[in-house]
Motif scaffolding. Structure first.
Motif: not given
Ligand code: FNR
Length: 383
Positions: A119-122, A137-143
């Protein structure tokens, strides 16, 4: 893998093309010029975006015969997590520009196909909304790393609480590049309020606002702009992220082998070789060529991920053969979103995975770990 062919017997055709390299053209005819320009656009003359593709064309696979590659398993381990396949959905901001369901549709499709989303910060939806849509689901976070430590800490805490496991810190976009297509159309979707759901829902950022976000969302977006953009961070600040994130951290946008070495020295868990799909430095090295150098520098010490230009199963195999642990898919799934919402994203992901599965078998591999440099023809110069 027969399913998709057997459907033809019942005269069923896919919702749109299964050729991910042709999607851009299909989408151009169906999307408005501004959303299309936002997704397809690249920096400057587009030289790096083209080089990304040319680099894939410059590497050729050499299939192996008479190996029993009938039963295949695409699972792999990335940064300690088991993934259904070596593929993730790249962080793409402002997705409601192409479809009203935006990141929620992407989150649902990611869960349905077993592929992690980043998931994007924007984003156009909040961290928590996207997590709910992604379910188990598997989720990662974009900073996009804000210049306000309290806001950064708050966003990271929210992401951890909402079940995002891995942090991807994007370094190559601390300011937007020269993007003629956006500029010519005076089109900055972010400022129009589509990509600020995360700060606008953040209690720490909200406390900074001159006027409540509900009264003047555009002013709030403009107040966010200097906090997250326009000024670079430096290597000595990475410790702050480590203190505020207890999962794996990956640096996105690393293309120089010396930077890759610094990332390892700084204790990062991985690097993501990427040139942002050619959207930042026009004339920058093709991402696949950078992958070769980064793997040579740090491949034995850290996990190297890859994006920028992946359009087919063979592309995934090539990136893995060159040493990538997994790849991220960018524009193609956004065209899928534009053309068919969550179903469109699913169609794109399933096409890529089916293609990857078939290609793996046909080059003679049953497991991701068997994909190695022996599958590559002599590297050809791509310039
Ligand atoms: C991006 N990318 C991106 N990256 C990121 O870290 N945060 C973001 O918000 C975005 N937003 C974004 C929007 C759009 C429309 C595009 C096309 C790309 C970059 C993205 O994560 C990835 O690096 C590239 O898309 C990979 O290249 P391909 O596969 O699109 O060629």
């Amino acid at each position: 893998q027969f399913e998709i062919y057997l459907r033809g017997l019942q005269d069923q055709v896919p919702p749109f093309t299964t050729d991910l390299s042709a999607l851009e053209e299909v989408a151009r005819d169906r999307m408005g010029p501004q959303p299309y320009g936002y997704v397809a656009g690249a920096a400057g003359t587009g030289a790096t975006a083209r080089a990304n593709r040319a680099a894939f064309d410059g590497h050729r696979l050499v299939p192996r015969m008479l190996r029993d590659a009938t039963d295949r398993d695409l699972r792999t381990t990335v940064l300690g997590s088991e993934l259904a396949a070596p593929v993730l959905l790249a962080p793409i901001g402002v997705q409601t520009v192409v479809h009203p369901d935006g990141e929620l549709a992407t989150a649902r499709a990611a869960q349905a196909t077993g592929i992690p989303m980043v998931l994007s910060t924007a984003s156009s939806h909040t961290i928590e909304e996207a997590a709910r849509a992604n379910g188990d689901g598997q989720r990662w976070f974009q900073l996009y790393w804000p210049h306000d430590d309290e806001v950064t800490a708050s966003i990271l805490a929210r992401a951890r609480a909402a079940g995002y496991t891995t942090l991807v810190v994007t370094l190559d976009t601390w300011q937007l590049a020269w993007r003629p297509r956006d500029l010519d159309q005076a089109y900055l979707p972010f400022i129009r309020g589509n990509g600020v759901a995360i700060p606008l829902s953040d209690p720490v950022f909200r406390a900074r606002l001159d006027r409540p976000a509900e009264e003047d969302p555009q002013a709030a977006a403009l107040q966010w702009l200097p906090i997250f953009s326009g000024k670079a961070h430096t290597w000595d600040e990475l410790g702050f992220l480590r203190e505020h994130w207890d999962g794996p951290i990956v640096l996105k946008g690393i293309v120089h082998p010396q930077d890759a070495r610094r990332a390892v020295a700084a204790g990062m868990d991985g690097v993501l070789v990427s040139n942002h799909g050619g959207r930042q430095v026009d004339g920058a090295v093709a991402a696949l060529d950078a992958l070769v150098d980064v793997v040579a520098a740090v491949g034995d010490e850290t996990e190297v991920l890859f994006d920028s230009g992946v359009r087919s199963g063979a592309d995934v195999v090539k990136a893995l053969a060159l040493g990538a642990r997994a790849v991220l898919l960018g524009r193609p799934y956004v065209y899928g979103l534009a053309l068919g919402g969550a179903d469109g994203v699913q169609h794109v992901v399933r096409s890529l995975l089916a293609d990857l599965d078939l290609t793996m078998g046909l080059v003679g591999c049953t497991r991701v770990a068997e994909i190695g440099p022996d599958l590559l023809h002599r590297p050809a110069p791509t310039a």
